[in-house]
Design a protein around this motif. Structure first.
Motif, PDB file in Angstrom:
ATOM      1  N   ALA A  94       0.831  -1.204   0.000  1.00  0.00           N
ATOM      2  CA  ALA A  94       0.000   0.000   0.000  1.00  0.00           C
ATOM      3  C   ALA A  94       0.867   1.257   0.000  1.00  0.00           C
ATOM      4  CB  ALA A  94      -0.933  -0.009   1.206  1.00  0.00           C
ATOM      5  N   ARG A  97       2.349   1.582  -3.447  1.00  0.00           N
ATOM      6  CA  ARG A  97       1.329   2.033  -4.409  1.00  0.00           C
ATOM      7  C   ARG A  97       1.087   3.525  -4.267  1.00  0.00           C
ATOM      8  NH1 ARG A  97      -1.553   3.926  -7.611  1.00  0.00           N
ATOM      9  NH2 ARG A  97      -3.311   2.977  -8.736  1.00  0.00           N
ATOM     10  N   HIS A  98       1.002   3.996  -3.025  1.00  0.00           N
ATOM     11  CA  HIS A  98       0.783   5.421  -2.778  1.00  0.00           C
ATOM     12  C   HIS A  98       1.954   6.263  -3.285  1.00  0.00           C
ATOM     13  CE1 HIS A  98      -0.482   9.091  -0.724  1.00  0.00           C
ATOM     14  NE2 HIS A  98       0.730   9.163  -0.183  1.00  0.00           N
ATOM     15  N   LEU A 125      -6.117  -3.258  -5.115  1.00  0.00           N
ATOM     16  CA  LEU A 125      -5.277  -2.198  -4.563  1.00  0.00           C
ATOM     17  C   LEU A 125      -4.368  -1.620  -5.640  1.00  0.00           C
ATOM     18  CD1 LEU A 125      -3.813  -0.659  -2.192  1.00  0.00           C
ATOM     19  CD2 LEU A 125      -2.394  -2.709  -1.948  1.00  0.00           C
ATOM     20  N   VAL A 130      -5.182   3.059  -3.435  1.00  0.00           N
ATOM     21  CA  VAL A 130      -5.260   2.792  -2.004  1.00  0.00           C
ATOM     22  C   VAL A 130      -6.651   3.031  -1.426  1.00  0.00           C
ATOM     23  CG1 VAL A 130      -2.808   3.206  -1.642  1.00  0.00           C
ATOM     24  CG2 VAL A 130      -4.414   5.125  -1.488  1.00  0.00           C
ATOM     25  N   ILE A 142      -4.276  -0.425   5.399  1.00  0.00           N
ATOM     26  CA  ILE A 142      -3.939   0.419   4.249  1.00  0.00           C
ATOM     27  C   ILE A 142      -4.009   1.887   4.618  1.00  0.00           C
ATOM     28  CG2 ILE A 142      -4.723   1.143   1.954  1.00  0.00           C
ATOM     29  CD1 ILE A 142      -5.605  -1.821   1.536  1.00  0.00           C
TER      30      ILE A 142
END
Length: 209
Positions: A94, A97-98, A125, A130, A142
């Motif tokens: 997470a 990804r952010h 996700l 997120v 998350i």
């Protein structure tokens, strides 16, 4: 030499976040295996990492690499209480990804899928971000991870309350924080040193040969 920037004009870059196994190329010259001293091998910890251009680049500062690897291993491989492995990996995925780290997200999403057996939830996700729908426990993990990645002050008592409501004790909450914090730093390191390459065509992959 580390003062020469390496160019990759014909690089096949991944077009989206993925759970596929990606490659990675550095923008600075890594060490070669032949240049590794006993000090470098000790810093790598796992000798298989000498096949990775990322770890060979980090080996240029072996003392920091050794500290980094010890921290990484303790956060993700220490199974003495705390958060299950799949949710430590979820926190890392997470965060990645952010932060937009496609390579780190692929690695830790793949681990999260492997340990949780929830590949579709992990892929959501990656595909939708997120804020994509998740169950209460994963939502709490998350949200806390992303808040910490945004800025430490964004992690509030509300995030901790949500984690406790979802069933996490203090040790498990500590693991969320450590996994997210470590990858908030690791993402920035990897993003500043090189970039990912797209998965090789399946016929060319080593595991298929």
């Amino acid at each position: 030499m580390t003062d020469t920037v390496l160019g990759h004009p014909d690089l096949d870059r991944p077009l989206a976040f993925t759970q596929e196994e990606l490659g990675w190329v550095p923008w600075l010259a890594p060490l070669t295996e032949e240049e590794l001293s006993d000090h470098h091998w000790e810093a790598l910890v796992d000798r298989r990492r000498a096949k990775s251009p990322y770890f060979l680049l980090l080996a240029r500062d072996p003392q920091i690499l050794h500290a980094r690897t010890g921290t990484d291993n303790d956060i993700f491989y220490n199974a003495d209480a705390g958060l299950p492995r799949e949710e430590r990996e979820l926190a890392a995925a997470a965060t990645s990804r952010h932060n937009g780290c496609v390579f780190c997200a692929s690695v830790h999403a793949r681990f999260a899928s492997h340990y949780s057996k929830r590949r579709d939830d992990v892929q959501r996700l990656l595909d939708d971000g997120v804020d994509a729908p998740q169950d209460e426990r994963w939502r709490a993990v998350i949200d806390a991870s992303v808040a910490l990645a945004e800025t430490p002050g964004a992690l509030t008592a509300e995030h901790l309350d949500a984690l406790r409501t979802a069933g996490l004790d203090d040790l498990a909450i500590s693991d969320v924080i450590h996994a997210a914090a470590f990858f908030n730093w690791a993402n920035r390191l990897m993003l500043s040193l090189g970039e990912p390459t797209a998965p090789a065509p399946r016929a060319d992959r080593k595991e298929d040969q």
